[in-house]
Design an enzyme around this catalytic site. Structure first.
Site, PDB file in Angstrom:
ATOM      1  N   ASP A 152       0.834  -1.202   0.000  1.00  0.00           N
ATOM      2  CA  ASP A 152       0.000   0.000   0.000  1.00  0.00           C
ATOM      3  C   ASP A 152       0.872   1.256   0.000  1.00  0.00           C
ATOM      4  OD1 ASP A 152      -2.301   1.858   0.823  1.00  0.00           O
ATOM      5  OD2 ASP A 152      -3.299  -0.090   0.954  1.00  0.00           O
ATOM      6  N   HIS A 212      -3.687   5.978   3.591  1.00  0.00           N
ATOM      7  CA  HIS A 212      -4.416   4.799   3.126  1.00  0.00           C
ATOM      8  C   HIS A 212      -3.854   3.511   3.722  1.00  0.00           C
ATOM      9  CE1 HIS A 212      -6.026   1.844   0.201  1.00  0.00           C
ATOM     10  NE2 HIS A 212      -6.982   2.728  -0.027  1.00  0.00           N
ATOM     11  N   ASN A 232     -14.046   0.344  -6.593  1.00  0.00           N
ATOM     12  CA  ASN A 232     -15.104   1.245  -6.118  1.00  0.00           C
ATOM     13  C   ASN A 232     -15.887   1.937  -7.230  1.00  0.00           C
ATOM     14  OD1 ASN A 232     -14.125   0.681  -3.535  1.00  0.00           O
ATOM     15  ND2 ASN A 232     -12.729   2.423  -3.579  1.00  0.00           N
ATOM     16  N   SER A 250     -11.296  -0.896  -0.396  1.00  0.00           N
ATOM     17  CA  SER A 250      -9.982  -0.877   0.265  1.00  0.00           C
ATOM     18  C   SER A 250     -10.097  -1.193   1.748  1.00  0.00           C
ATOM     19  CB  SER A 250      -9.327   0.498   0.111  1.00  0.00           C
ATOM     20  OG  SER A 250      -8.837   0.692  -1.180  1.00  0.00           O
TER      21      SER A 250
END
Length: 331
Positions: free
Chosen positions: A32, A72, A176, A263
């Site tokens: 990530d 994130h 998404n 996520s």
């Protein structure tokens, strides 16, 4: 007052914790944007020697794996393994360790060389579980029948197959865009690092890494177990579902914040896979995925929603069902 972690209750993680918080010998790679190294809910679980920065030309660097411009990865990490320490939240597997595998550059892009570096790192280090809450830029869908994109599709397929062979089980966010991944037609979001164009695509075009063969594809649900409005879906593509709307987790600045997205759903699954690895230490990635799916709670399609095809046991919204952490820790 303790924060409301409805997400843990929905997947029975709170009940699983009455049996175990996970095996300390298990590590989850957070592939990530890096993890905040001194976050009070995370610092005890991060393993610097297994952490790496892949954002400089895709070359692994032991320095620079910490979060810089994006929270994130820190948020994802907390969902997996925020420690049980009386501070903030508790992760799905709060006793397991974390490796920060940074593949997101400071501009927010995850290019193929970064993702390849990160995946190969998890394979080389044989980190047993890895979470991937992203798609590889600049294409939302990489098409195997287009000469400029096919090499990336094949390179990523090989990398994940190698990681799987080396004992790494991979979970990834479905995306998404509220898109039916089983019936592709158009894409108007790519390339996302310049001017997007409208293009016709087909089912050879893959959202990478989530649509690669050995990756667990995770859709997002809300507190009522309904598919989140933003979540991608697709019969035969979604493997399992997990909470992904208004998830409270760790955030840069030693804070905690609510975020939504697939996520946020994928790390719930990575956490359950980590619990499974603890109770089945000799299981292969394929065996862990089979257990994950068999233990998931079936969920029928909502009445009147034509997008959801399939049976209660396996359908476009939930795949094999909603993951169950309690079943994962029962030997």
């Amino acid at each position: 007052m303790e924060p409301d972690q409805w997400n843990n209750r929905l997947i029975n993680a709170d009940k699983a914790h009455q049996i175990t918080d996970g095996d300390r010998k298990v590590t989850v790679a957070i592939v990530d944007s890096g993890i905040e190294a001194d976050h009070p809910d995370l610092k005890a679980n991060i393993v610097p020697s297994l952490s790496v920065n892949c954002t400089v030309s895709g070359v692994p660097d032991s320095a620079g794996w910490e979060a810089t411009t994006s929270s994130h990865g820190t948020h994802v990490a907390g969902t997996v393994a925020a420690a049980r320490n009386g501070v903030g939240i508790v992760g799905v597997a709060p006793a397991v360790k974390l490796a920060s595998v940074k593949v997101v550059n400071d501009d927010g892009f995850i290019y193929p060389e970064y993702a390849l570096c990160g995946t190969m790192w998890t394979a080389r280090k044989q980190i047993p579980v890895a979470n991937h809450s992203y798609y590889i830029d600049p294409f939302q869908f990489w098409c195997g029948d287009q000469v400029d994109q096919a090499p990336v599709v094949e390179a990523m397929r090989r990398a994940y197959a190698f990681a799987d062979k080396r004992g790494v089980v991979n979970a990834a966010a479905a995306g998404n865009s509220a898109y039916d991944l089983a019936n592709k037609g158009t894409d108007d979001t790519s390339p996302n690092d310049s001017t997007p164009i409208q293009r016709t695509i087909n089912n050879s075009c893959l959202d990478i890494p989530t649509e690669l063969p050995v990756v667990v594809t995770v859709s997002a649900i809300d507190s009522a177990s309904a598919l989140a409005s933003f979540s991608n879906y697709g019969e035969g593509v979604i493997d399992v579902a997990a909470p992904g709307r208004r998830i409270l987790s760790t955030y840069m600045g030693q804070r905690w914040l609510l975020l939504s997205g697939t996520s946020m759903a994928s790390p719930h699954v990575a956490g359950v896979l980590a619990l499974l690895k603890g109770t089945h230490p000799n299981a292969t990635p394929q065996q862990l995925v089979a257990l994950l799916k068999a233990q998931a709670t079936d969920h029928a399609c909502p009445a009147g929603d034509a997008r959801c095809t399939g049976t209660p046991a396996n359908n476009a919204f939930y795949g094999d069902g909603i993951v169950d952490a309690l079943k994962a820790v029962k030997r």
